[in-house]
Design a protein around this motif. Structure first.
Motif, short mmCIF file in Angstrom:
data_model
loop_
_atom_site.label_atom_id
_atom_site.label_comp_id
_atom_site.label_asym_id
_atom_site.label_seq_id
_atom_site.Cartn_x
_atom_site.Cartn_y
_atom_site.Cartn_z
N ILE A 183 -8.70 -2.44 9.52
CA ILE A 183 -7.77 -1.92 8.77
C ILE A 183 -7.83 -2.51 7.70
N SER A 184 -8.36 -2.07 6.71
CA SER A 184 -8.74 -2.53 5.25
C SER A 184 -6.98 -2.44 4.52
N GLY A 185 -6.08 -3.70 4.65
CA GLY A 185 -4.68 -3.76 4.19
C GLY A 185 -4.23 -2.42 4.89
N GLY A 186 -2.63 -2.18 3.72
CA GLY A 186 -1.81 -1.07 4.00
C GLY A 186 -0.78 -1.47 4.10
N ASN A 187 -0.58 -0.15 5.50
CA ASN A 187 0.21 -0.28 6.25
C ASN A 187 0.65 0.41 7.67
N LEU A 188 0.35 0.08 8.59
CA LEU A 188 0.03 0.02 10.22
C LEU A 188 1.36 0.00 10.94
N TYR A 197 7.34 -0.21 14.53
CA TYR A 197 6.63 -1.83 14.83
C TYR A 197 6.03 -1.75 13.10
N GLY A 198 5.98 -2.67 12.52
CA GLY A 198 5.04 -2.75 12.02
C GLY A 198 3.81 -3.64 12.10
N ILE A 199 2.62 -3.79 11.95
CA ILE A 199 1.02 -4.68 12.19
C ILE A 199 0.95 -5.01 10.70
N GLN A 200 0.14 -4.17 10.18
CA GLN A 200 -0.18 -4.54 8.95
C GLN A 200 0.61 -3.97 7.75
N LYS A 201 1.60 -5.18 7.07
CA LYS A 201 2.48 -5.04 6.12
C LYS A 201 1.24 -5.75 4.83
N ASN A 202 2.27 -4.94 3.39
CA ASN A 202 2.33 -5.61 2.07
C ASN A 202 3.46 -5.36 1.37
N LEU A 203 3.13 -5.76 0.08
CA LEU A 203 4.36 -6.02 -0.67
C LEU A 203 5.09 -4.64 -0.59
N GLU A 204 3.83 -3.52 -0.66
CA GLU A 204 5.19 -1.78 -0.43
C GLU A 204 6.14 -2.05 0.50
N SER A 205 5.69 -2.90 1.97
CA SER A 205 6.28 -2.13 3.24
C SER A 205 7.58 -1.36 3.60
N ASN A 206 7.90 -2.60 2.56
CA ASN A 206 9.66 -1.48 2.83
C ASN A 206 9.62 -0.34 2.02
N GLU A 207 9.28 0.73 0.89
CA GLU A 207 8.91 1.00 0.29
C GLU A 207 8.13 2.35 1.09
N VAL A 208 6.97 1.71 2.29
CA VAL A 208 6.92 2.97 3.23
C VAL A 208 7.46 3.59 3.93
N LEU A 209 7.68 1.88 4.71
CA LEU A 209 8.98 2.67 5.73
C LEU A 209 10.14 3.48 4.89
N VAL A 227 5.21 6.61 -3.55
CA VAL A 227 5.72 5.81 -2.88
C VAL A 227 5.45 5.03 -4.19
N LYS A 228 6.75 4.71 -5.06
CA LYS A 228 6.72 3.83 -6.21
C LYS A 228 5.42 4.52 -7.31
#
Length: 352
Positions: A183-188, A197-209, A227-228
């Motif tokens: 995958i190309s970034g993002g949240n998986l 269970y988070g695999i691929q996280k970025n700075l927005e992971s908490n907001e996305v979750l 999201v934001k």
């Protein structure tokens, strides 16, 4: 031409200009909407391809591990030192631990100091072992302090009779490494729609979750979430392991950055163009009204006295005559006024 006729023409021109502006706004809206739809479609297509690649790699990894465990099961001889055999199997694989459970529920482990006990297993684990005694192999997840996968395959004796099951535990790290490459970034997230269970996280992971936990997720979801203040695409698909799904969340800005920049730039340029056109039309209308007022003043006002001109006076007489109003017409004339000019001068005579 009568002033009222000119005003009517200006009003018609104003209405035409308003209709033209509304048409431009409508076309701009349709274009921007179409551009956003195309961008979202491209984002979904890319996300769908990436999550399909994840599922394929997960399935391939799971099948490879099961094949390896079945190979171990065929080579396992109950007459040998089972603990030593299991220890050697673990060294040759990525499994975190391997256990053999015979038909009497005796447990042998690759970890010599293991406190693995059949009675301490969960009901789900025991059910999988019972199915293994019946010849069924399975893969399922366990959730304790750390997420992990457990594989169970039946072990056959010399007479092709099931003599027990071989169980192997694996962490999610080999799977997460494969998924990160897909995958190309993002949240998986690996999820059963309750735990994530988070695999691929970025700075927005908490907001996305936080957003997806409040959603009514289901299988094969395709949609948009906010999201934001930014739109994110979301795709959910089966992972090929019982009860597990992949939930992939990514934004067009992150996934298709070049298309996102081009789309947003086009939208901004188009909005600027619409604003400029509206401004130019407004300026042209104001100039036309002002010019008309000045022309009307020149045509209908006597520059010397400030009263209506003779042409305007004639128009007013016709208007009153058509209305059949009672009126009186008085005509005055100063004879030999040129002597006033000679005596007083032109300026004083004009004032007089």
């Amino acid at each position: 031409m009568d002033a009222s006729v000119l005003r009517k023409r200006i009003y018609k021109l104003l209405i035409f200009s308003i209709l033209m502006v509304l048409s431009i706004l409508l076309m701009a809206f349709l274009f921007i909407n179409h551009a956003d739809d195309s961008l979202n479609k491209a984002t979904y297509t890319t996300m769908d391809q990436e999550i399909d690649l994840c599922v394929q790699r997960v399935s391939s990894k799971k099948n490879t591990d099961l094949v390896l465990l079945n190979t171990f099961a065929r080579n396992l001889n109950k007459e040998t030192d089972l603990d030593s055999s299991l220890f050697e199997m673990k060294k040759e694989s990525d499994f975190s631990s391997i256990q053999f459970i015979d038909m009497n529920h005796n447990v042998y482990s690759s970890k010599k100091d293991s406190k693995f006990s059949y009675n301490n297993l969960s009901d789900e684990y025991k059910d999988k072992i019972k199915n293994g005694f019946l010849g069924e192999q399975s893969t399922f997840k366990q959730k304790n302090k750390n997420y992990k996968l457990t594989y169970i395959v039946p072990v056959y004796g010399n007479e092709n009779q099931i003599v027990g099951v071989l169980c192997a535990d694996s962490s999610l790290k080999p799977y997460t490494d494969l998924m990160r490459k897909s995958i190309s970034g993002g949240n998986l997230y690996i999820t059963d729609f309750k735990d994530f269970y988070g695999i691929q996280k970025n700075l927005e992971s908490n907001e996305v979750l936080a957003v997806i936990k409040n959603m009514n997720l289901s299988e094969n979801v395709n949609g948009l979430i906010g999201v934001k203040g930014q739109e994110h695409g979301i795709v959910v698909k089966k992972i090929g392991i019982q009860g597990w799904y992949l939930c992939y969340v990514n934004s067009a800005k992150s996934l298709n950055y070049s298309m996102y920049v081009m789309s947003r730039t086009t939208n901004y340029v188009l909005m600027l163009f619409v604003i400029v056109v509206i401004l130019l039309l407004w300026i042209a209308y104001r100039m036309m009204v002002k010019n008309n007022e000045e022309m009307e003043k020149l045509a209908y006002t006597d520059q010397l006295t400030g009263a209506v001109s003779f042409a305007r006076f004639t128009q007013l007489v016709r208007i009153y005559a058509l209305k059949n109003n009672n009126y009186s017409l008085v005509s005055l004339n100063l004879r030999r006024f040129k002597f006033m000019n000679e005596i007083l001068g032109r300026d004083k005579s004009d004032d007089f």
